[in-house]
Design a protein around this motif. Structure first.
Motif, PDB file in Angstrom:
ATOM      1  N   GLU A 150       0.868  -1.166   0.092  1.00  0.00           N
ATOM      2  CA  GLU A 150       0.090   0.141  -0.045  1.00  0.00           C
ATOM      3  C   GLU A 150       0.930   1.275  -0.109  1.00  0.00           C
ATOM      4  O   GLU A 150       0.652   2.052  -0.691  1.00  0.00           O
ATOM      5  CB  GLU A 150      -1.027   0.227   1.358  1.00  0.00           C
ATOM      6  CG  GLU A 150      -1.852   1.280   1.433  1.00  0.00           C
ATOM      7  CD  GLU A 150      -2.792   1.020   2.487  1.00  0.00           C
ATOM      8  OE1 GLU A 150      -3.862   1.876   2.448  1.00  0.00           O
ATOM      9  OE2 GLU A 150      -2.474   0.679   3.540  1.00  0.00           O
ATOM     10  N   ALA A 151       1.925   1.253   0.859  1.00  0.00           N
ATOM     11  CA  ALA A 151       2.873   2.290   0.830  1.00  0.00           C
ATOM     12  C   ALA A 151       3.357   2.718  -0.390  1.00  0.00           C
ATOM     13  O   ALA A 151       3.646   3.807  -1.165  1.00  0.00           O
ATOM     14  CB  ALA A 151       3.713   2.180   2.029  1.00  0.00           C
ATOM     15  N   ALA A 152       3.773   1.514  -1.231  1.00  0.00           N
ATOM     16  CA  ALA A 152       4.484   1.546  -2.544  1.00  0.00           C
ATOM     17  C   ALA A 152       3.493   2.070  -3.557  1.00  0.00           C
ATOM     18  O   ALA A 152       3.778   3.035  -4.409  1.00  0.00           O
ATOM     19  CB  ALA A 152       5.121   0.243  -3.037  1.00  0.00           C
ATOM     20  N   ALA A 153       2.186   1.613  -3.434  1.00  0.00           N
ATOM     21  CA  ALA A 153       1.141   2.047  -4.176  1.00  0.00           C
ATOM     22  C   ALA A 153       0.936   3.771  -4.277  1.00  0.00           C
ATOM     23  O   ALA A 153       0.958   4.487  -5.365  1.00  0.00           O
ATOM     24  CB  ALA A 153      -0.056   1.384  -4.201  1.00  0.00           C
ATOM     25  N   ALA A 154       0.778   4.096  -3.096  1.00  0.00           N
ATOM     26  CA  ALA A 154       0.467   5.490  -2.764  1.00  0.00           C
ATOM     27  C   ALA A 154       1.643   6.393  -3.144  1.00  0.00           C
ATOM     28  O   ALA A 154       1.314   7.474  -3.709  1.00  0.00           O
ATOM     29  CB  ALA A 154       0.206   5.769  -1.456  1.00  0.00           C
ATOM     30  N   SER A 155       2.784   5.888  -3.130  1.00  0.00           N
ATOM     31  CA  SER A 155       4.058   6.758  -3.295  1.00  0.00           C
ATOM     32  C   SER A 155       4.055   6.840  -5.010  1.00  0.00           C
ATOM     33  O   SER A 155       4.477   7.742  -5.406  1.00  0.00           O
ATOM     34  CB  SER A 155       5.170   6.054  -2.851  1.00  0.00           C
ATOM     35  OG  SER A 155       6.437   6.570  -3.362  1.00  0.00           O
ATOM     36  N   ALA A 156       3.880   5.824  -5.453  1.00  0.00           N
ATOM     37  CA  ALA A 156       3.907   5.686  -7.029  1.00  0.00           C
ATOM     38  C   ALA A 156       3.014   6.587  -7.642  1.00  0.00           C
ATOM     39  O   ALA A 156       3.036   7.486  -8.611  1.00  0.00           O
ATOM     40  CB  ALA A 156       3.486   4.362  -7.481  1.00  0.00           C
ATOM     41  N   LEU A 157       1.573   6.470  -7.290  1.00  0.00           N
ATOM     42  CA  LEU A 157       0.702   7.353  -7.701  1.00  0.00           C
ATOM     43  C   LEU A 157       0.673   8.810  -7.420  1.00  0.00           C
ATOM     44  O   LEU A 157       0.618   9.691  -8.153  1.00  0.00           O
ATOM     45  CB  LEU A 157      -0.742   6.794  -7.101  1.00  0.00           C
ATOM     46  CG  LEU A 157      -1.423   5.364  -7.665  1.00  0.00           C
ATOM     47  CD1 LEU A 157      -2.401   5.084  -6.965  1.00  0.00           C
ATOM     48  CD2 LEU A 157      -1.765   5.631  -9.037  1.00  0.00           C
ATOM     49  N   ASP A 158       1.246   9.128  -6.369  1.00  0.00           N
ATOM     50  CA  ASP A 158       1.603  10.671  -5.852  1.00  0.00           C
ATOM     51  C   ASP A 158       2.633  11.221  -6.883  1.00  0.00           C
ATOM     52  O   ASP A 158       2.580  12.386  -7.338  1.00  0.00           O
ATOM     53  CB  ASP A 158       2.124  10.643  -4.311  1.00  0.00           C
ATOM     54  CG  ASP A 158       1.164  10.374  -3.151  1.00  0.00           C
ATOM     55  OD1 ASP A 158      -0.392  10.680  -3.750  1.00  0.00           O
ATOM     56  OD2 ASP A 158       1.464  10.356  -2.063  1.00  0.00           O
ATOM     57  N   SER A 159       3.563  10.207  -7.435  1.00  0.00           N
ATOM     58  CA  SER A 159       4.528  10.701  -8.146  1.00  0.00           C
ATOM     59  C   SER A 159       4.069  11.040  -9.432  1.00  0.00           C
ATOM     60  O   SER A 159       4.564  11.728 -10.401  1.00  0.00           O
ATOM     61  CB  SER A 159       5.713   9.777  -8.371  1.00  0.00           C
ATOM     62  OG  SER A 159       5.366   8.716  -8.979  1.00  0.00           O
ATOM     63  N   TRP A 160       2.721  10.502  -9.760  1.00  0.00           N
ATOM     64  CA  TRP A 160       2.076  10.718 -11.290  1.00  0.00           C
ATOM     65  C   TRP A 160       1.278  12.118 -11.135  1.00  0.00           C
ATOM     66  O   TRP A 160       0.944  12.443 -12.256  1.00  0.00           O
ATOM     67  CB  TRP A 160       1.168   9.565 -11.485  1.00  0.00           C
ATOM     68  CG  TRP A 160       1.746   8.169 -11.576  1.00  0.00           C
ATOM     69  CD1 TRP A 160       3.224   7.863 -11.319  1.00  0.00           C
ATOM     70  CD2 TRP A 160       1.083   6.965 -11.690  1.00  0.00           C
ATOM     71  NE1 TRP A 160       3.198   6.444 -11.443  1.00  0.00           N
ATOM     72  CE2 TRP A 160       2.202   5.992 -11.767  1.00  0.00           C
ATOM     73  CE3 TRP A 160      -0.262   6.623 -11.874  1.00  0.00           C
ATOM     74  CZ2 TRP A 160       1.865   4.631 -11.693  1.00  0.00           C
ATOM     75  CZ3 TRP A 160      -0.523   5.149 -12.136  1.00  0.00           C
ATOM     76  CH2 TRP A 160       0.506   4.332 -12.161  1.00  0.00           C
ATOM     77  N   ASP A 161       0.875  12.540  -9.986  1.00  0.00           N
ATOM     78  CA  ASP A 161       0.046  13.538  -9.752  1.00  0.00           C
ATOM     79  C   ASP A 161       0.451  14.778 -10.606  1.00  0.00           C
ATOM     80  O   ASP A 161       1.604  15.103 -10.740  1.00  0.00           O
ATOM     81  CB  ASP A 161      -0.390  13.825  -8.362  1.00  0.00           C
ATOM     82  CG  ASP A 161      -1.387  14.901  -8.081  1.00  0.00           C
ATOM     83  OD1 ASP A 161      -2.088  14.975  -9.161  1.00  0.00           O
ATOM     84  OD2 ASP A 161      -1.350  15.572  -7.088  1.00  0.00           O
ATOM     85  N   GLY A 162      -0.391  15.660 -11.108  1.00  0.00           N
ATOM     86  CA  GLY A 162      -0.008  17.009 -11.409  1.00  0.00           C
ATOM     87  C   GLY A 162      -0.656  17.234 -13.134  1.00  0.00           C
ATOM     88  O   GLY A 162      -0.489  18.254 -13.522  1.00  0.00           O
ATOM     89  N   GLY A 163      -0.985  16.006 -13.672  1.00  0.00           N
ATOM     90  CA  GLY A 163      -1.426  16.303 -15.082  1.00  0.00           C
ATOM     91  C   GLY A 163      -0.385  16.320 -16.073  1.00  0.00           C
ATOM     92  O   GLY A 163      -0.618  16.302 -17.499  1.00  0.00           O
ATOM     93  N   ARG A 164       0.873  15.901 -15.785  1.00  0.00           N
ATOM     94  CA  ARG A 164       1.901  15.611 -16.854  1.00  0.00           C
ATOM     95  C   ARG A 164       1.714  14.293 -17.446  1.00  0.00           C
ATOM     96  O   ARG A 164       1.191  13.553 -16.923  1.00  0.00           O
ATOM     97  CB  ARG A 164       3.095  15.754 -16.384  1.00  0.00           C
ATOM     98  CG  ARG A 164       3.633  14.634 -15.373  1.00  0.00           C
ATOM     99  CD  ARG A 164       4.857  14.768 -14.393  1.00  0.00           C
ATOM    100  NE  ARG A 164       5.028  13.761 -13.541  1.00  0.00           N
ATOM    101  CZ  ARG A 164       5.582  12.747 -13.877  1.00  0.00           C
ATOM    102  NH1 ARG A 164       5.958  12.297 -15.176  1.00  0.00           N
ATOM    103  NH2 ARG A 164       5.729  11.763 -12.795  1.00  0.00           N
ATOM    104  N   VAL A 165       2.021  14.109 -18.825  1.00  0.00           N
ATOM    105  CA  VAL A 165       1.795  12.943 -19.321  1.00  0.00           C
ATOM    106  C   VAL A 165       2.887  11.713 -18.900  1.00  0.00           C
ATOM    107  O   VAL A 165       4.024  12.201 -19.138  1.00  0.00           O
ATOM    108  CB  VAL A 165       1.887  13.021 -21.042  1.00  0.00           C
ATOM    109  CG1 VAL A 165       1.808  11.746 -21.611  1.00  0.00           C
ATOM    110  CG2 VAL A 165       0.883  14.149 -21.394  1.00  0.00           C
TER     111      VAL A 165
END
Length: 471
Positions: A150-165
Motif C-alpha cells: 500500500e505504501a509503495a502504491a500510494a508513493s507511485a501514484l503521488d509521483s504521477w499527480d499533476g497532469g503531466r503525461v
C-alpha cells in the motif's frame, strides 16, 4: 524497432538454415502409423516466422485454428511446432502428461536469467525450488505485505499527480519492481535497492535484443549487468548470513533451505532464482495493471461501480484511522472481477513453450520428440464457446466460475506461476488507491496493441493523472 526486427529475423534465418540442413529430413510420422497434425510448415529454412511477426501474433494463431482446428503444426523461429488451442490439450501438456513435455527457452535468455532458475527445470530440483518459492509467496506470507505494498502504491501514484503525461506501463513496471523487492528481500537497504534496480533495468532492456555478446550492444550490456547483479546479491547474502536473519521472505527461505541429505543451495542457485522471480513478476503484472487502467477508462459505468466499492473501504479506514487490511482486500467483489476479466482479455501470457521429450500421441496425431509444443492460452480465453462475446470487456461473466481449464492466466500444472496471489493482491491495492483518490485521462490514440514481448496498450498508454479533492 524495425532494426531490431531485422536483427532477429536474420538471426533466426541463419538458425533455421542450420537446423534445416542438420536435421533428419524424413517425415517423423513415417516411423509410426500416426500422422502429424494438419498445418503448414511454411517456406524452406524460415518456416512461417515472417507470417507470425509481420502481423498481430493473435491473428496468426486464430487464422490457423479456423483453418486447421484445435491442433495444428507450423514451423517458427527455427523449430517445428505443434500448437494446441483447446482446454483438454492444455491440460494434457501441462498437467496430466507434464512429464512428457519439458520447459524450453533459448540459451541466450537462460544465460541472462540464470541456468538454475526454477522455470528452466523439471524433476526433484524443480519440486524443491517450487516448494520454497510457493512457501514465500503463499497467502500466509503475503498477507504481511499489504501495508508495504500500500505504501509503495500510494508513493507511485503521488509521483504521477499533476497532469503531466506519463507512460503508464513504464510507471507500473517501477511499482512492480518495488513489490518484487519486498517479496524477495523484505526490508532492504536503499543503496542495495538502487543498485539492483539500475542493473536489472539494463538486463531487462537486453533480454529481447539480438543475442550477440559484443561490448556496447544491448545484449552485451545485459550480460555485464547480470554479472554485477550476482555481485550485489552476494553482498546481500553475506550480510544476511552474518546477522543470522531468519525472515520468511524468499531470500530467507532460499538461504535456510536444506535438501533431504542436508545440501544447501549455492549462491549462484539463489541468485538465479531471485532474478527469475523478479523477471517473472515485473513485466507481466505491470502489463495487466496498465490494461486495467485502460479498461476502466473505457467503461465509465464500470469505473463508477469500482469507485463506489473502493471509496466505501477508504471511508471506513479514514474514520477509524487505519490502513488497508488483508481482510478488506478479500472483500472487493466488483474490483476482483475486473482483475479476472482483465487477465482474460489481455491474456498477457498468450502461450507457453514446451518440448516433447519422447514421441507423444494425442488424439490420433503424432507429436514427435524434440518438437516444440505451444498451448495457446489466448485462443482458449477468447473462444466464444467458453466466454460469450469474448471481445467484450465484461467482468460480470466471472459471477459464475469458468469451465475447468478454460481460464489459465497464470498457466497450469507444476509450472504454473507461484506468485499469482501476490500479483492479484498488488493489482487490488493499486486499484484501491487509484480509483478512490485519482482521476485520469488517456492521451492520444486509445486503440492499438504493441508487443515487447507482452501485449500492452499502444505506446505504454500515455495518460494524465490528477489527485481528486477530498473535500
Amino acid at each position: 524497432m524495425g532494426e531490431i526486427f531485422l536483427y532477429i529475423f536474420f538471426f533466426f534465418l541463419a538458425l533455421s538454415s542450420y537446423i534445416y540442413f542438420r536435421r533428419d529430413k524424413r517425415d517423423p510420422s513415417k516411423k509410426t502409423k500416426l500422422k502429424l497434425p494438419p498445418g503448414s510448415m511454411g517456406w524452406p529454412f524460415i518456416g512461417e516466422t515472417l507470417q507470425l511477426y509481420s502481423q498481430d501474433p493473435n491473428v496468426f494463431f486464430v487464422s490457423k485454428q479456423k483453418r486447421y482446428g484445435e491442433i495444428f503444426k507450423t514451423h517458427i523461429l527455427g523449430c517445428p511446432c505443434v500448437m494446441l488451442a483447446s482446454p483438454e490439450a492444455a491440460r494434457f501438456v501441462l498437467v496430466t502428461q507434464a512429464h512428457l513435455f519439458k520447459p524450453t527457452y533459448p540459451k541466450s535468455k537462460e544465460r541472462l536469467i540464470g541456468p538454475s532458475a526454477l522455470f528452466f527445470h523439471q524433476g526433484d530440483y524443480h519440486l524443491r525450488l517450487r516448494k520454497l518459492v510457493q512457501g514465500s509467496l503463499s497467502l500466509d506470507s503475503i498477507r504481511n505485505l499489504v501495508a508495504h505494498i500500500e505504501a509503495a502504491a500510494a508513493s507511485a501514484l503521488d509521483s504521477w499527480d499533476g497532469g503531466r503525461v506519463i507512460n503508464t506501463f513504464h510507471e507500473m513496471k517501477k511499482f512492480s519492481f518495488e513489490v518484487g523487492i519486498l517479496a524477495i528481500f523484505g526490508q532492504l537497504k536503499e543503496h542495495y535497492i538502487q543498485e539492483l534496480k539500475k542493473n536489472y533495468y539494463i538486463l531487462d532492456k537486453g533480454y529481447n535484443s539480438f543475442p550477440t555478446n559484443i561490448p556496447g550492444t544491448p545484449y552485451g550490456k545485459a550480460v555485464q549487468a547480470r554479472k554485477r547483479l550476482n555481485q550485489i546479491l552476494s553482498e546481500i547474502i553475506r550480510e544476511k548470513r552474518e546477522k543470522k536473519l531468519l525472515e520468511k521472505d524468499l531470500l530467507g527461505c532460499l538461504l535456510n533451505s536444506q535438501g533431504e541429505k542436508g545440501q544447501v543451495l549455492t549462491e549462484d542457485q539463489i541468485a538465479d532464482n531471485i532474478i527469475g522471480v523478479l523477471f517473472a513478476a515485473q513485466d507481466t503484472t505491470a502489463s495487466v495493471m496498465t490494461w486495467i487502467v485502460k479498461y476502466l477508462h473505457d467503461n465509465p459505468k464500470l469505473l463508477e461501480a469500482v469507485k463506489a466499492e473502493q471509496k466505501a473501504v477508504r471511508k471506513i479506514n479514514e474514520e477509524s484511522n487505519q490502513s488497508l487490511s488483508w481482510s478488506q482486500t478479500r472483500k472487493m467483489p466488483i474490483t476482483y472481477k475486473v482483475v479476472l476479466e482483465s487477465l482474460r482479455m489481455a491474456s498477457i501470457i498468450s502461450f507457453t513453450f514446451r518440448e516433447a521429450v519422447a514421441d507423444v500421441e494425442y488424439k490420433g496425431y503424432l507429436i514427435p520428440k524434440g518438437w516444440k509444443v505451444m498451448p495457446l492460452f489466448r485462443n482458449i480465453h477468447h473462444n466464444p464457446e467458453f466466454f460469450t462475446d469474448p471481445q467484450k470487456f465484461d467482468p460480470s461473466r466471472f459471477e459464475v466460475s469458468p469451465k475447468p481449464n478454460t481460464f489459465m492466466p497464470f498457466g497450469s500444472g507444476v509450472h504454473a506461476c507461484p506468485g499469482n496471489e501476490l500479483a492479484k493482491l498488488e493489482m487490488l491495492v493499486l486499484v484501491h488507491h487509484l480509483v478512490s483518490k485519482f482521476r485520469w485521462e488517456v492521451v492520444g490514440s486509445q486503440n492499438g496493441i504493441q508487443y515487447g514481448p507482452f501485449p500492452v496498450p499502444l505506446q505504454g498508454l500515455p495518460a494524465r493523472f490528477w489527485k481528486e479533492s477530498t473535500s
